[in-house]
Scaffold this motif. Structure first.
Motif, mmCIF file in Angstrom:
data_model
loop_
_atom_site.group_PDB
_atom_site.id
_atom_site.type_symbol
_atom_site.label_atom_id
_atom_site.label_comp_id
_atom_site.label_asym_id
_atom_site.label_seq_id
_atom_site.Cartn_x
_atom_site.Cartn_y
_atom_site.Cartn_z
ATOM 1 N N MET A 1 47.709 28.305 19.019
ATOM 2 C CA MET A 1 47.000 29.325 18.524
ATOM 3 C C MET A 1 46.795 30.944 20.100
ATOM 4 S SD MET A 1 44.013 28.086 16.787
ATOM 5 C CE MET A 1 42.178 28.903 17.156
ATOM 6 N N PRO A 2 46.440 32.314 19.496
ATOM 7 C CA PRO A 2 46.219 32.697 20.184
ATOM 8 C C PRO A 2 44.967 33.006 21.251
ATOM 9 C CG PRO A 2 46.452 33.617 18.072
ATOM 10 C CD PRO A 2 46.916 32.001 17.978
ATOM 11 N N LEU A 3 44.433 33.504 22.154
ATOM 12 C CA LEU A 3 43.563 33.281 22.760
ATOM 13 C C LEU A 3 42.573 34.301 21.896
ATOM 14 C CD1 LEU A 3 44.634 33.459 26.472
ATOM 15 C CD2 LEU A 3 43.804 31.132 25.737
ATOM 16 N N THR A 4 41.501 33.780 22.243
ATOM 17 C CA THR A 4 40.288 34.271 21.460
ATOM 18 C C THR A 4 39.792 35.721 22.092
ATOM 19 O OG1 THR A 4 38.388 33.452 21.555
ATOM 20 C CG2 THR A 4 39.571 32.563 19.892
ATOM 21 N N ASP A 5 39.653 36.913 21.736
ATOM 22 C CA ASP A 5 38.491 37.431 22.847
ATOM 23 C C ASP A 5 37.673 36.936 24.146
ATOM 24 O OD1 ASP A 5 39.927 39.575 21.859
ATOM 25 O OD2 ASP A 5 38.282 40.439 20.146
ATOM 26 N N ARG A 6 36.963 35.759 23.454
ATOM 27 C CA ARG A 6 36.424 35.207 24.536
ATOM 28 C C ARG A 6 37.082 34.358 25.602
ATOM 29 N NH1 ARG A 6 31.493 30.048 22.677
ATOM 30 N NH2 ARG A 6 34.423 28.795 21.521
ATOM 31 N N ASP A 7 37.818 33.705 24.852
ATOM 32 C CA ASP A 7 38.981 32.968 25.841
ATOM 33 C C ASP A 7 39.032 33.758 26.880
ATOM 34 O OD1 ASP A 7 38.786 30.768 24.102
ATOM 35 O OD2 ASP A 7 40.412 30.933 23.269
ATOM 36 N N ARG A 8 39.442 35.242 26.141
ATOM 37 C CA ARG A 8 40.053 36.006 27.623
ATOM 38 C C ARG A 8 38.986 36.468 28.772
ATOM 39 N NH1 ARG A 8 43.240 37.560 23.084
ATOM 40 N NH2 ARG A 8 42.084 39.175 22.263
ATOM 41 N N ALA A 9 37.776 37.002 27.556
ATOM 42 C CA ALA A 9 36.995 36.836 28.767
ATOM 43 C C ALA A 9 36.447 35.944 29.479
ATOM 44 C CB ALA A 9 35.751 37.683 27.931
ATOM 45 N N ILE A 10 35.960 34.804 28.888
ATOM 46 C CA ILE A 10 35.804 33.387 29.973
ATOM 47 C C ILE A 10 37.188 33.222 31.041
ATOM 48 C CG2 ILE A 10 35.997 30.950 30.669
ATOM 49 C CD1 ILE A 10 34.733 31.205 27.357
ATOM 50 N N LEU A 11 38.042 33.477 31.053
ATOM 51 C CA LEU A 11 39.100 33.467 31.897
ATOM 52 C C LEU A 11 39.430 34.758 33.048
ATOM 53 C CD1 LEU A 11 42.372 31.955 29.846
ATOM 54 C CD2 LEU A 11 41.217 31.045 31.545
ATOM 55 N N ASP A 12 39.217 35.958 32.179
ATOM 56 C CA ASP A 12 39.251 37.453 33.038
ATOM 57 C C ASP A 12 37.215 36.298 34.353
ATOM 58 O OD1 ASP A 12 41.164 38.080 32.021
ATOM 59 O OD2 ASP A 12 40.420 39.240 30.608
ATOM 60 N N PHE A 13 36.379 36.557 33.040
ATOM 61 C CA PHE A 13 35.200 36.186 34.510
ATOM 62 C C PHE A 13 35.718 35.426 36.070
ATOM 63 C CE2 PHE A 13 31.186 34.239 35.449
ATOM 64 C CZ PHE A 13 30.291 34.897 35.165
ATOM 65 N N GLU A 14 35.908 34.253 35.315
ATOM 66 C CA GLU A 14 36.399 33.149 35.870
ATOM 67 C C GLU A 14 37.530 33.701 37.830
ATOM 68 O OE1 GLU A 14 36.004 29.617 38.684
ATOM 69 O OE2 GLU A 14 34.943 30.382 36.733
ATOM 70 N N GLY A 15 38.456 34.667 36.979
ATOM 71 C CA GLY A 15 39.094 35.260 38.144
ATOM 72 C C GLY A 15 38.196 36.328 38.905
ATOM 73 N N GLU A 16 37.385 36.655 38.335
ATOM 74 C CA GLU A 16 36.658 37.790 38.751
ATOM 75 C C GLU A 16 35.541 37.807 39.157
ATOM 76 O OE1 GLU A 16 37.628 41.600 37.154
ATOM 77 O OE2 GLU A 16 39.706 41.358 36.921
ATOM 78 N N TRP A 17 35.090 36.093 38.851
ATOM 79 C CA TRP A 17 33.733 36.086 39.206
ATOM 80 C C TRP A 17 33.285 36.414 40.787
ATOM 81 C CZ3 TRP A 17 30.358 33.335 42.586
ATOM 82 C CH2 TRP A 17 31.344 31.604 42.922
ATOM 83 N N ARG A 18 33.167 35.689 41.726
ATOM 84 C CA ARG A 18 33.171 36.721 43.090
ATOM 85 C C ARG A 18 32.593 38.596 43.179
ATOM 86 N NH1 ARG A 18 36.807 32.962 43.511
ATOM 87 N NH2 ARG A 18 36.020 30.553 44.120
ATOM 88 N N ARG A 19 32.921 38.765 42.688
ATOM 89 C CA ARG A 19 33.189 40.339 42.318
ATOM 90 C C ARG A 19 31.851 40.522 42.131
ATOM 91 N NH1 ARG A 19 38.514 42.907 40.839
ATOM 92 N NH2 ARG A 19 39.915 41.484 41.910
ATOM 93 N N HIS A 20 30.975 39.479 41.601
ATOM 94 C CA HIS A 20 29.644 39.926 40.924
ATOM 95 C C HIS A 20 28.223 40.066 41.574
ATOM 96 C CE1 HIS A 20 32.078 40.158 36.761
ATOM 97 N NE2 HIS A 20 32.142 39.118 36.976
ATOM 98 N N ALA A 21 27.249 40.561 41.594
ATOM 99 C CA ALA A 21 26.548 40.097 42.504
ATOM 100 C C ALA A 21 25.431 39.112 41.838
ATOM 101 C CB ALA A 21 25.793 41.363 42.910
ATOM 102 N N GLY A 22 25.045 38.223 43.018
ATOM 103 C CA GLY A 22 24.061 36.886 42.626
ATOM 104 C C GLY A 22 24.706 35.930 42.360
ATOM 105 N N ALA A 23 23.966 35.495 41.867
ATOM 106 C CA ALA A 23 23.515 33.612 41.770
ATOM 107 C C ALA A 23 25.746 33.844 39.986
ATOM 108 C CB ALA A 23 23.442 32.849 40.891
#
Length: 82
Positions: A1-23
């Motif tokens: 089953m293909p990834l949903t937009d939310r699935d991709r957003a979660i993976l992308d966020f996890e891959g780049e979350w250190r770039r975000h300010a704050g907790a």
């Protein structure tokens, strides 16, 4: 089953979350509209899919390795308590 937009957003966020300010928990709520508990639940299921592996193989491999290490440590502590 293909990834949903939310699935991709979660993976992308996890891959780049250190770039975000704050907790991270605050960023999860603000950017994804999810509670941290729900986010980690979805991420845990997601990294076991072939589609996630295809989307970001390095991230998925790292997350699986971290999960496996946590599980092994937990099992080791439980065995020590016997």
């Amino acid at each position: 089953m293909p990834l949903t937009d939310r699935d991709r957003a979660i993976l992308d966020f996890e891959g780049e979350w250190r770039r975000h300010a704050g907790a991270k928990e605050e960023a999860i709520r603000a950017e994804l509209g999810l509670s941290p508990a729900r986010y980690y639940q979805l991420l845990g299921r997601l990294i076991d899919t072939a589609e996630a592996q295809e989307h970001d193989p390095m991230l998925v491999k790292r997350l699986r390795r971290l999960r496996d290490a946590r599980t092994a440590a937990h099992v080791g502590r439980a065995a020590d308590m016997r």
